[in-house]
Design an enzyme around this catalytic site. Structure first.
Site, PDB file in Angstrom:
ATOM      1  N   ASP A 254       3.308  -2.862  -2.495  1.00  0.00           N
ATOM      2  CA  ASP A 254       1.966  -2.975  -1.914  1.00  0.00           C
ATOM      3  C   ASP A 254       1.110  -1.747  -2.236  1.00  0.00           C
ATOM      4  O   ASP A 254       1.614  -0.618  -2.256  1.00  0.00           O
ATOM      5  CB  ASP A 254       2.132  -3.100  -0.383  1.00  0.00           C
ATOM      6  CG  ASP A 254       0.816  -3.312   0.340  1.00  0.00           C
ATOM      7  OD1 ASP A 254       0.107  -4.271   0.000  1.00  0.00           O
ATOM      8  OD2 ASP A 254       0.499  -2.506   1.250  1.00  0.00           O
TER       9      ASP A 254
ATOM     10  N   GLU B  62       1.005  -4.187  -6.836  1.00  0.00           N
ATOM     11  CA  GLU B  62      -0.373  -4.570  -6.537  1.00  0.00           C
ATOM     12  C   GLU B  62      -1.285  -3.374  -6.805  1.00  0.00           C
ATOM     13  O   GLU B  62      -1.384  -2.477  -5.985  1.00  0.00           O
ATOM     14  CB  GLU B  62      -0.509  -4.997  -5.061  1.00  0.00           C
ATOM     15  CG  GLU B  62      -1.923  -5.412  -4.698  1.00  0.00           C
ATOM     16  CD  GLU B  62      -2.314  -5.148  -3.248  1.00  0.00           C
ATOM     17  OE1 GLU B  62      -3.276  -5.767  -2.778  1.00  0.00           O
ATOM     18  OE2 GLU B  62      -1.674  -4.313  -2.572  1.00  0.00           O
TER      19      GLU B  62
END
Ligand code: CA
Length: 533
Positions: free
Chosen positions: A234, A270
């Site tokens: 993330d 990401e």
């Protein structure tokens, strides 16, 4: 190993083609009967699950891991061979991106035994299971952070903080004195402030701390041992906000650590940036980064289908496929692109397409037939609704028109009511012309032809019709050809006579009309895709 698999597959395909010619098996069923390749690498088709809203097993209307287990047949039947679970660790918020304990399962979702069971079930089915790993920040309720804050608040006016006294002090970014920035927050009533790029409940960690890195190494070991096949990383661009080189260094450390612990593990990051920036992250060695270039309401897939003009033509789509491939390979020769169309931070695709079912289907084809590891967000396969606030994008999976049916969840508390325009999964599963059936065909076509995920893309420049995207994909000496007719209304004929003897390996068509190929001439109904080999 892959080489051998592919040769085996080629033989099998040849045999099936021969059998297809000898039996009365209809053309309609023909290509679907072909075998799929056994996938043992990281070029997969992934299904992203928000566990909270996916499937409830125990009647509390919150999704859970047993619910996911109960839907593995559904996921596998669609052809997915990878699953990404959004965060499952104990957290403060419903979305669970603020982790309070990296070594446990959030009690809303079940217990560690449920995760181990899920991992084992996935392995049995040849599905790789990856979990969200949030390294950029913890919850402000994480014991590391509360210990550090307690320590800072206990210091006298003249005392300097020391990592010897409180190691957690250096796990985060603390400063004395107000930095007067919207991403810094006061520690209680002390003179100290901490950084929280997303919000005050998510303090950013400090990767300069070797002790913190050791903690995270133990976390990665823990989950790999429990059966995770890798991680979705993330918010990697916020490790050091604005400093690509430093972020690449952190990612290299993660990559080296994970690949040493579990060779073959898959990592996807990401880095929510434009192509020329996220491409640079491939220098870290991480397998994949999400392809934001093609995603979302203003990404290439959406623009290709909803904008007019030459720069959004089928030809432009084909050019973009090459452009992205070349950009990421500049940083890593074996980069695996991670195309997706929608994720939990984006409005759902059906809305971008104004609920035009034909366009929703074509968008699936434009996403899923891309090279790399393709990702599909749960519910996209039935054209679910969801836009506006984040909670709306994470609405209950629409299993059944009956909200009290088994497995149905209530969704996030602050979600606005979402009205689905297309039928439930239950209904669409019985309809061969549904969005669901189109997704299933698209994934099947991808799985049957290993070159679709793995091949190097080149444009067939001789084919000049602006409504036709014509590409080849080459993988280990095998070449396949993909033709996309992106005209909404017109049938098209494409002459591939100059490309040797080609067989139609399969096709997709939004209205159900057949694609045909004869003497190198391929006839494509409006909004269809042909694969030839
Ligand atoms: Ca539950």
């Amino acid at each position: 190993m892959r080489n051998k698999l592919c040769r085996g597959l080629a033989l099998l395909l040849a045999l099936l083609t021969l059998l297809g010619g000898l039996t009365s098996c209809g053309a309609e069923q023909g290509w679907r009967a072909r075998e799929v390749a056994v996938i043992d690498d990281n070029y997969r088709t992934w299904y992203e699950i928000f566990v909270y809203s996916f499937c409830d097993s125990d009647g509390d209307r919150v999704g859970d891991l047993q619910g996911v287990i109960s839907k593995l047949d559904y996921i596998q039947d669609l052809g997915f061979n990878g699953i990404w679970l959004m965060p499952i660790m104990p957290a403060g918020s419903y979305h669970k991106y603020d982790v309070k304990d990296y070594l446990d399962i959030d009690p809303e979702y079940g217990a560690m035994a449920d995760f181990e069971q899920l991992a084992a079930e996935c392995e049995k089915r040849g599905i790789k299971l990856i979990i969200d790993l949030v390294l950029n920040h913890t919850s402000s309720e994480h014991p590391w952070f509360t210990a550090a804050c307690d320590y800072l608040e206990s210091l006298g006016e003249q005392e300097e903080p020391s990592a010897q006294e409180c190691p957690y002090y250096e796990y985060y970014h603390f400063v004395k004195g107000d930095p007067k920035s919207s991403t810094w927050y006061q520690v209680g009533s002390s003179d100290y402030y901490y950084e929280g790029v997303f919000w005050s409940g998510m303090p950013d960690v400090n990767f300069e701390s070797q002790a913190l890195r050791k903690e995270f190494e133990a976390v990665m070991d823990f989950w790999l041992e429990k059966g995770a096949g890798g991680f979705r990383l993330d918010a990697v661009k916020e490790f050091y906000t604005g400093a690509v080189d430093k972020n690449v260094e952190v990612l290299s450390w993660v990559n080296d650590y994970v690949k040493a612990a579990k060779p073959g593990a898959y990592l996807v990051g990401e880095a929510w940036e434009g192509l020329l920036t996220y491409a640079q992250y491939y220098a870290s060695g991480i397998d994949s980064f999400f392809d934001f270039e093609f995603a979302g309401p203003t990404g290439i897939v959406s623009k290709t289908l909803t904008y007019s003009g030459e720069e959004h033509s089928a030809q432009a789509y084909a050019k973009a496929l090459c452009r992205v491939q070349n950009a990421i390979r500049e940083y890593r020769a074996d980069a695996i692109d991670a195309p997706f169309f929608v994720n939990h931070d984006m409005a759902r695709a059906a809305g971008y397409m104004s609920y035009d079912e034909r366009k929703v289907k074509m968008a699936a084809a434009l996403n899923i037939l891309m090279s790399g590891s393709a990702f599909v967000y749960y519910g996209e396969e039935i054209g679910m609704t969801g836009s506006g606030k984040d909670e709306n994008k994470r609405a209950p999976m629409f299993w059944s028109a009956d909200p009290s049916a088994k497995g149905m969840t209530a969704g996030p508390a602050d979600m606005e009511p979402q009205e689905n325009r297309f039928p439930s999964a239950e209904e669409q599963g019985k309809d061969k012309d549904s969005i669901y059936s189109f997704y299933k065909d698209t994934v099947l076509l991808r799985n049957q032809n290993p070159e679709i995920a793995r091949g190097t893309v080149a444009r067939l420049e001789e084919i000049e019709d602006p409504d036709i995207a014509a590409i080849s994909k080459t993988y280990e000496g095998q070449v396949i050809y993909l033709l996309y007719n992106l005209s909404e209304t017109e049938e098209k004929q494409v002459d591939l006579g100059g490309y040797g003897e080609l067989e139609l390996a399969g096709y997709l068509s939004v209205d159900g009309g057949a694609v045909t190929a004869e003497d190198g001439k391929v006839t494509l109904p409006a909004y269809s895709v042909a694969v030839l080999r």
